[in-house]
Design a protein around this motif. Structure first.
Motif, PDB file in Angstrom:
ATOM      1  N   ARG A 181       1.342  -1.381  -0.142  1.00  0.00           N
ATOM      2  CA  ARG A 181       0.273  -0.365  -0.001  1.00  0.00           C
ATOM      3  C   ARG A 181       0.722   1.298  -0.334  1.00  0.00           C
ATOM      4  N   VAL A 213      -1.639   6.762   3.168  1.00  0.00           N
ATOM      5  CA  VAL A 213      -2.875   6.203   3.241  1.00  0.00           C
ATOM      6  C   VAL A 213      -4.045   6.698   3.427  1.00  0.00           C
ATOM      7  N   ASN A 255     -11.630   0.470  -0.749  1.00  0.00           N
ATOM      8  CA  ASN A 255     -10.543   0.970   0.584  1.00  0.00           C
ATOM      9  C   ASN A 255      -9.352   0.309   0.632  1.00  0.00           C
ATOM     10  N   ARG A 256      -9.532  -0.508  -0.096  1.00  0.00           N
ATOM     11  CA  ARG A 256      -7.687  -1.165  -0.904  1.00  0.00           C
ATOM     12  C   ARG A 256      -6.524  -1.396   0.498  1.00  0.00           C
ATOM     13  N   ASP A 260     -13.390   4.736  -8.479  1.00  0.00           N
ATOM     14  CA  ASP A 260     -12.265   4.521  -9.052  1.00  0.00           C
ATOM     15  C   ASP A 260     -12.000   6.132  -9.790  1.00  0.00           C
ATOM     16  N   GLU A 271     -10.140   9.440  -9.570  1.00  0.00           N
ATOM     17  CA  GLU A 271      -8.504   9.315  -9.568  1.00  0.00           C
ATOM     18  C   GLU A 271      -8.043   9.584 -10.915  1.00  0.00           C
ATOM     19  N   ARG A 319      -8.869   8.893   0.543  1.00  0.00           N
ATOM     20  CA  ARG A 319      -8.576   8.991  -1.216  1.00  0.00           C
ATOM     21  C   ARG A 319      -9.249  10.057  -1.260  1.00  0.00           C
ATOM     22  N   GLN A 353      -6.182  12.376  -0.330  1.00  0.00           N
ATOM     23  CA  GLN A 353      -4.541  11.421  -1.561  1.00  0.00           C
ATOM     24  C   GLN A 353      -4.842  12.751  -3.712  1.00  0.00           C
ATOM     25  N   ARG A 354      -5.691  12.121  -3.223  1.00  0.00           N
ATOM     26  CA  ARG A 354      -6.542  12.869  -4.812  1.00  0.00           C
ATOM     27  C   ARG A 354      -6.103  14.273  -5.244  1.00  0.00           C
TER      28      ARG A 354
END
Ligand SMILES: Nc1nc2c(c(=O)[nH]1)N[C@H]1C(S)=C(S)[C@@H](COP(=O)(O)OP(=O)(O)OC[C@H]3O[C@@H](n4cnc5c(=O)[nH]c(N)nc54)[C@H](O)[C@@H]3O)O[C@H]1N2
Ligand SMILES: Nc1nc2c(c(=O)[nH]1)N[C@H]1C(S)=C(S)[C@@H](COP(=O)(O)OP(=O)(O)OC[C@H]3O[C@@H](n4cnc5c(=O)[nH]c(N)nc54)[C@H](O)[C@@H]3O)O[C@H]1N2
Ligand SMILES: [Mo]
Length: 898
Positions: A37, A151, A247-248, A365, A368, A390, A393-394
């Motif tokens: 990860r 993360v 959630n990866r 997704d 992203e 997420r 992070q993007r």
């Protein structure tokens, strides 16, 4: 690329590391500082290989096309082993006792436990309820620090000290419990040595588990895939699945840690029946017979329409499917609804009217690839933390961010533009943005010509919404409206993500539709560009509860009950007539109970007395209703007022499926057996039907989904078997052999004319307005550590993370009211009063206050009004006029004495 690993050919993607190549070739390499990860740092030197004559750390060295990588050579083995031995020798003697990644690695390399002879003495940090640090076990690999940054995005951790004294510590310096940590558990999850552990679990959480069950989180609608580790009928840890599609490998404080409610002594373990005014234990037979008699009496007195049920968005699809079938087929009424009514019913109505289907337009997704995020009336950092992480992070990787929220919370800190509209003025704000986009030509003419309708009407309306006019209504500076419109309008792949700040208003459906206008004007929906228009649906299965037809006007799959063809299809599958008239919505059920028309109400997994608005009126409704049945885990505020309480299983104790916010069906699996005496909702519905002499068919949850798939073309390709094989499958999914459609409307919209419908709804003011007596606007919403009624999270150590119910007050307003931080304060509205602790904060704007509703004893929903969205009856939870009175400790004492 093609690489040779000890002579074995492997194919890897461009940019792959030598570690990837070795694994692709089926080889094994020890790693301690690496986690799939995270970015690799190559600090532990345990993955050494040779290539082109030099020895390198495989995790950080890119594999070149045609490279030859040597792994198995004896000298390399020795170097790797020595690297691990060096690490182990500095650790204390108990370092290899547990089942840590390091212990497993040493075992496989044949390194003896007695090599660990470090002196220790660096101490513990046991301040936090869920994360304990044993500094002596820290090898400074930095995985926890990277997890927190890359993360989770909280940046709470750092490595301090020098050389062999380097150790992880909270960046704020003090104890862990006082740090910025939001308890996502990522650090515990990645730690290879057991330096970071979850305390209080059997075996310190490190003991080898007996069973591992893959399931889907039962808190919010993100739909995280979790592995639940159990032993002897107890959860010993929950870890996020690395291959979880949303959630990866990540989770949050609820899914990861908040399972302690399972062991609560307050858990209901047998039915309760009201006798002589008090709830007393009863057998299942007595309870079921009592309810069956009550239902028959209600129908005899008022017809089938005198019975209603509130289904649970916490429960599975199969349970929701079965309950609506029970109501329609056995009782003969459409009086069934679910908490989508309180939440995203305006999304269902608004998105259906605009685009044709009742769900978000794209798969998550797609975010992203988005280059501009428009986050409106949603606080995912607290309410959907994994999605929030997420999105963050993007943003950190370059996407522009516009946040529209009256409060300065969560991602607003990172926004390029933060719009702070007065609560209830969204429609004016969205029109202001649309006005600028049209005026500056930031629209997709081609898309508007061929794929949308309503442009002339909208253009005419927007003449009235210059940035200045929108600024006057919303309080947002005109310059910010222009700046935001340009960011969104100039983006190639914009994304709209929104929450209850859009829906829970008097004109929530107009809010959804006029927000959708922006995506349509930009041609950013139905084109695969960006991430369309997407509601962050709330409960774990609120999308599914509605998909399954637990709604008064819609059958499974959204066929209208008034449509003879839709009814005929259901009648054919069910072999029974389907009532043709729409039933009561939740607020109408309460009104009918108060007026004496509703004679029996079954409430499944919703604490209506705590979470529905204007709770004084809700309590009156339950008191007036001759039979109230409640299916619950705990004696909730609602269960306390019921005549019969059925004890039921939680999501960790049953089989079925949930649908998450981006329309993915995922399996829910029992990690534990329910406590003795407790049934699943599925079993209770069947048992009650049987008591009434009816057979609902579909004996197992898998059969129920199969039957639903026969009834609804959009679900025809779904089954438990397929989900077991493939993990997640999104709807529409008409074909068992083809994937579901995550991005919708590529060819045409699902509206009758195939076009996206722009809305020219004008701005209308909110229902509640402040005045001299109630001068402040109260916004209600969520806090990160608790979940809705708090019925579950207050029965876990999350209570230590957030122990009291606070109302956020701007320092200017506090000064005016003579309020200090920590004072007890009475909040009064035109409908009721609540008691909370003041928290001084400029997260809220002057003139506004904010609180959550996670502690029913505070009485927050006694304040909220019964005003609701004019289209869907979704309550106006976000706007209530209130006043504050400081209850200093003395007056509080006086009050108690009186
Ligand atoms: N920790 C936690 N997570 C949860 C839940 C929980 O209780 N606790 N509940 C779950 C459920 S059921 C749901 S539905 C989701 C909800 O998730 P969200 O929709 O993110 O939740 P809220 O905090 O209710 O509201 C979001 C934001 O709307 C803003 N807002 C209020 N009025 C307006 C307005 O007029 N305009 C704009 N633009 N913004 C406004 C508020 O300031 C707030 O920050 O969360 C789910 N996840
Ligand atoms: N003031 C204010 N009030 C609000 C909101 C707001 O923003 N402001 N938001 C509203 C929203 S969006 C929502 S969704 C509602 C949520 O309100 P509720 O649905 O009432 O909240 P929960 O606490 O999620 O769940 C209710 C009960 O379900 C039980 N339960 C959990 N799992 C199961 C199960 O599998 N079966 C059964 N039978 N029971 C189960 C729990 O023990 C809990 O008591 O609150 C609404 N209330
Ligand atoms: Mo919700």
């Amino acid at each position: 690329m093609r690489v040779l690993v000890d002579g074995v050919t492997a194919h890897v993607a461009d940019g792959a590391s030598m570690l990837d190549a070795v694994r692709a070739a089926g080889g094994e390499l020890p790693t301690l500082c690496d986690d799939d990860r995270l970015t690799s740092v190559g600090s532990c030197r345990t993955c050494l290989v040779r290539s082109g004559g030099s020895v390198v750390a495989a995790c950080v060295t890119p594999a070149a096309d045609g490279a030859r990588i040597e792994v198995a050579a004896e000298d390399l083995r020795t170097s790797r082993r020595e690297a691990v031995e060096l690490i182990v020798s500095a650790l204390p003697p108990y370092a290899l006792d547990g089942g840590s990644e390091l212990a497993t690695l040493c075992h496989s390399l044949g390194i003896a436990a007695d090599l660990a002879r470090g002196a220790g003495g660096r101490g513990h940090d046991d301040s936090h309820p869920y994360v304990h640090l044993d500094r002596d076990l820290c090898i400074a690999c930095g995985r926890c620090v990277r997890m927190c940054a890359e993360v989770q995005g909280t940046f709470a951790l750092t490595l301090t000290g020098r050389g062999s004294d380097t150790v992880v510590a909270p960046g704020t310096g003090g104890p862990w419990a006082e740090s910025d940590c939001v308890s996502c558990g990522g650090c515990v999850d990645t730690c290879p040595t057991g330096a970071l552990t979850e305390p209080g679990l059997p075996g310190g959480g490190r003991a080898p588990e007996a069973a591992r069950t893959r399931t889907t989180c039962g808190y919010c609608g993100v739909g995280c895939s979790l592995d639940v580790l159990t032993r002897d009928g107890e959860v010993i840890a929950v870890s996020p699945a690395h291959d979880g599609p949303v959630n990866r490998g990540h989770a949050c404080v609820k899914g990861r840690f908040a399972h302690g409610f399972l062991r609560s002594p307050e858990r209901l373990t047998g039915p309760l029946l009201r006798r002589a005014g008090r709830l007393r234990p009863a057998s299942w037979r007595e309870a079921l017979d009592h309810v069956a008699r009550g239902l028959r009496a209600a129908v005899a007195a008022g017809g089938p329409g005198a019975v209603a049920a509130i289904s649970s968005a916490r429960a599975t699809n199969e349970e929701n499917y079965l309950l609506q079938k029970f109501m329609r087929v056995v009782i003969g009424t459409s009086n069934v609804d679910n908490c989508s009514r309180l939440c995203h019913s305006p999304s269902a109505a608004g998105l259906t009217a605009t685009f044709g289907l009742s769900g978000g337009t794209d798969g998550f997704d797609d975010v992203e690839t988005a280059d501009c995020l428009l986050l409106v009336g949603a606080n995912p950092a607290e309410a959907h933390p994994v999605v929030g992480a997420r999105l963050l992070q993007r943003t950190l990787r370059g996407a522009r961010l516009v946040v529209a929220d009256p409060r300065a919370v969560g991602l607003a800190r990172y926004a390029d533009v933060h719009l702070r509209p007065r609560p209830g003025t969204n429609v004016a704000l969205f029109h202001g943005l649309a006005h600028v986009m049209l005026a500056e030509g930031l629209v997709d003419e081609e898309f508007l010509r061929h794929r949308a309708s309503g442009l002339p009407e909208l253009t005419a309306l927007l003449e009235d919404y210059s940035p200045e006019r929108a600024a006057a209504v919303t309080g947002v500076p005109a310059g910010d409206i222009v700046a935001a419109a340009r960011l969104f309008g100039q983006a190639e792949r914009p994304a709209i993500v929104y929450g209850l700040g859009v829906t829970e208003h008097l004109h929530g459906t107009d809010g959804v539709r006029t927000l959708s206008n922006l995506a349509i004007l930009r041609g950013a929906v139905g084109t695969g560009r960006g991430f369309g228009v997407n509601p962050l649906r709330g409960q774990n299965n609120v999308q599914g509860a509605s998909d399954m037809g637990a709604l008064p006007d819609l059958l499974p799959g959204y066929g209208k009950v008034t449509d003879p063809a839709a009814r005929a299809r259901a009648e054919e599958v069910w072999g029974a007539p389907v009532p043709p008239r729409p039933g009561l919505r939740i607020p109408q059920m309460f009104a009918a109970a108060r007026s004496g028309e509703l004679r029996a109400l079954w409430v499944i997994g919703e604490d209506v007395c705590a979470t529905d608005p204007d709770s004084t009126l809700v309590a009156k409704a339950l008191d007036a209703c001759p039979l109230v049945v409640c299916s619950e885990l705990f004696l909730s505020e609602t269960a306390r007022r019921a005549d019969v309480v059925f004890p039921v299983a939680s999501w960790l104790e049953k089989e079925g499926t949930f649908v998450n916010f981006d329309r993915r069906f995922q399996r829910v699996r029992a990690a534990l057996r329910p406590p003795e005496g407790v049934l699943t909702d599925f079993e209770v519905i069947h048992a009650l039907a049987a008591t009434l002499g009816a057979d609902l068919g579909c004996p197992t949850p898998a059969d129920a989904l199969d039957e639903c798939a026969r009834l609804v073309p959009a679900f025809a390709g779904l089954s438990h078997g397929r989900l077991d094989r493939e993990g997640a499958v999104c709807w529409p999914c008409p074909d068992p052999d083809r994937p579901g459609e995550s991005s919708l409307y590529r060819e045409r919209f699902a509206t009758p004319d195939g076009l996206a419908h722009l809305s020219a709804a004008p701005y209308l003011p909110p229902g509640e307005q402040p005045d001299d007596r109630y001068p402040l606007v109260l916004v209600t919403g969520r806090r990160w550590a608790h979940y809705n009624s708090g019925g579950m999270t207050r029965r876990t150590d999350n209570l230590r993370l957030d122990p009291v119910d606070r109302v956020d007050v701007h320092p200017d307003d506090a000064a005016r009211h003579g309020l200090r931080d920590g004072d007890r304060v009475r909040v009064e509205s035109r409908h009721g009063s609540a008691s909370l602790i003041a928290r001084l904060s400029d997260d809220v704007a002057p003139g506004q206050v904010f609180c959550a509703f996670h502690f029913p004893s505070s009485g927050v929903n006694a304040l909220t009004s019964d005003r609701a969205d004019t289209v869907t009856s979704c309550p106006e939870y976000k706007v209530t006029a209130v006043r504050l009175t400081a209850l200093t400790k003395d007056t509080e004492l006086l009050r108690r004495r009186r």
